[in-house]
Design an enzyme around this catalytic site. Structure first.
Site, PDB file in Angstrom:
ATOM      1  CB  THR A   1      31.713  29.776  -3.910  1.00  0.00           C
ATOM      2  OG1 THR A   1      32.149  29.480  -5.236  1.00  0.00           O
ATOM      3  CG2 THR A   1      32.477  28.934  -2.916  1.00  0.00           C
TER       4      THR A   1
ATOM      5  CE1 TYR B   1      39.576  16.207  -7.758  1.00  0.00           C
ATOM      6  CE2 TYR B   1      38.734  15.237  -9.780  1.00  0.00           C
ATOM      7  CZ  TYR B   1      39.386  15.103  -8.570  1.00  0.00           C
ATOM      8  OH  TYR B   1      39.846  13.877  -8.185  1.00  0.00           O
TER       9      TYR B   1
ATOM     10  NE  ARG C   1      35.864  29.192  -2.876  1.00  0.00           N
ATOM     11  CZ  ARG C   1      35.534  28.560  -1.759  1.00  0.00           C
ATOM     12  NH1 ARG C   1      35.406  27.244  -1.759  1.00  0.00           N
ATOM     13  NH2 ARG C   1      35.310  29.237  -0.640  1.00  0.00           N
TER      14      ARG C   1
ATOM     15  CE  LYS D   1      33.249  36.585  -7.287  1.00  0.00           C
ATOM     16  NZ  LYS D   1      32.340  35.684  -6.539  1.00  0.00           N
TER      17      LYS D   1
ATOM     18  CB  ILE E   1      30.686  39.495  -7.395  1.00  0.00           C
ATOM     19  CG1 ILE E   1      30.078  40.005  -8.712  1.00  0.00           C
ATOM     20  CG2 ILE E   1      29.746  38.474  -6.738  1.00  0.00           C
ATOM     21  CD1 ILE E   1      29.833  38.917  -9.750  1.00  0.00           C
TER      22      ILE E   1
END
Length: 294
Positions: free
Chosen positions: A46, A109, A140, A164, A206
Site C-alpha cells: 500500500t 471492497y 482498508r 502482518k 513491516i
C-alpha cells in the site's frame, strides 16, 4: 522463517514532478535502508502506491530493486487483491528469482465472509512457490480476518508462514500471540503498536516510518524482541511524534514528506492521493530537527 524476523520496511515508490518513477531516489532509499539496519524490504505494498502503479512499472520496480539490493537483504513482493483468479494468475506469471516471499492482502471492497477469505488464500497458497505473509488491514479492506481464519490457513498450508496484522487492535494482537502455532510469525503492521507486539512475543514489523529512520526503528524492534523494554521504550518515545504525524493525513504522503525533508526523495504522490499539506511538512521538519535529522 528467520529472514522475516525484525524490521521489514514497506518501501514507497518515489516519483518525479511528472509522476514518473524516480529510480535515482529509489536507489538512495534502498541503500539507506541496507546501510542502516533494516532486515528486509517489501515492494509494492500500500505504501508503494501499488493501486496506481501499472503492471509494467511493477516489473521495473522489482527488477531495479533486486539489482540495487544484489542479494544483501531478503525481498518480499506484494501480490494481492479482491479478484482471486487475477491474483493467482499474477503469481503464475511472475519472475520470483530475486524474491524471498509474498505479502498478500486480505480481499478488499468485496467484504467476503471468513470462509471466502479462507478460500481466497487457499487458492493463492496452492499456486505460490514462495512463503506467504498474510496481510490483515481491516481499515482498508472493510473486513477483518479473524485469528481463527489466520491459523486455519497456517495449519492447512505450510507455505503460509506469517501474518502482518494491521488492525490497530491490541486485543486481536494478543489473541494471535496467545494462540499462534509455534513457528508462525506475528508481524505488526501498526508502527505505533510494533514495540508492544514485539515485547509480547511478536516477531517484528513491516513498517512505514522505519524506512526513514531505519537505524533507530530497527534497533527498537531488536530490543523489543530481546525483551529489553526500558531501552526499547526510550527509542519508542522519541519516535512517537513523527510516527503519528506520517499517518495524520494519508499514507504515503506523510512518509514521503519525511523522506523529502531528509533529501532522499520528493513528496509527490499520484491521485487520488495528494501531497502532505505545508503545515504537516513544516511540523515534520521541526520534529526531525529535534531528532537531530536535519
Amino acid at each position: 522463517m528467520t529472514k522475516f524476523i525484525g524490521t521489514g520496511v514497506a518501501l514507497i515508490t518515489p516519483f518525479k514532478s511528472d509522476l514518473s518513477i524516480d529510480f535515482d531516489a529509489l536507489e538512495r532509499l534502498v541503500e539507506y535502508n541496507i546501510e542502516n539496519g533494516t532486515d528486509y524490504l517489501v515492494i509494492s505494498g500500500t505504501t508503494g502506491e501499488s493501486v496506481t502503479v501499472t503492471p509494467e512499472e511493477k516489473k521495473e520496480l522489482v527488477s531495479f530493486i533486486a539489482k540495487v539490493n544484489n542479494g544483501r537483504l531478503p525481498l518480499v513482493l506484494g501480490i494481492g487483491g479482491n479478484n482471486t483468479l487475477a491474483v493467482v494468475k499474477e503469481i503464475q506469471t511472475t519472475d520470483f528469482s530475486a524474491i524471498d516471499g509474498i505479502l498478500s492482502v486480505s480481499p478488499y471492497y468485496s467484504k467476503p465472509t471468513q470462509e471466502g477469505i479462507y478460500q481466497h488464500f487457499k487458492a493463492i497458497a496452492e499456486d505460490s512457490p514462495l512463503p506467504i505473509i498474510l496481510y490483515n488491514v481491516p481499515g482498508r479492506t472493510s473486513s477483518n480476518m479473524l485469528p481463527t481464519t489466520t491459523f486455519r490457513l497456517a495449519k492447512d498450508f505450510d507455505n503460509i508462514v506469517a501474518v502482518k496484522e494491521a488492525g490497530n487492535n491490541v486485543h486481536q494482537y494478543l489473541e494471535l500471540l496467545r494462540t499462534k502455532p509455534k513457528d508462525f510469525l506475528i508481524l505488526s503492521g501498526d508502527d505505533d503498536l510494533a514495540l508492544g507486539v514485539a515485547l509480547a512475543g511478536g516477531s517484528g514489523v513491516i513498517s512505514v516510518i522505519g524506512q526513514a529512520l531505519p537505524k533507530e526503528f530497527s534497533e527498537m524492534i531488536r530490543l523489543g524482541i530481546a525483551r529489553k523494554a526500558k531501552e526499547a521504550y526510550d527509542i519508542h518515545f522519541k519516535l512517537m511524534p513523527v510516527t503519528g504525524m506520517i499517518f495524520s493525513e494519508n499514507n504515503p504522503a506523510g512518509i514521503k514528506a519525511v523522506l523529502s525533508a531528509l533529501n532522499i526523495s520528493k513528496p509527490h504522490v499520484r491521485l487520488p492521493l495528494v501531497e502532505a499539506t505545508d503545515e504537516l511538512k513544516e511540523a515534520i521538519k521541526v520534529e526531525l530537527k529535534s531528532l537531530g535529522k536535519s
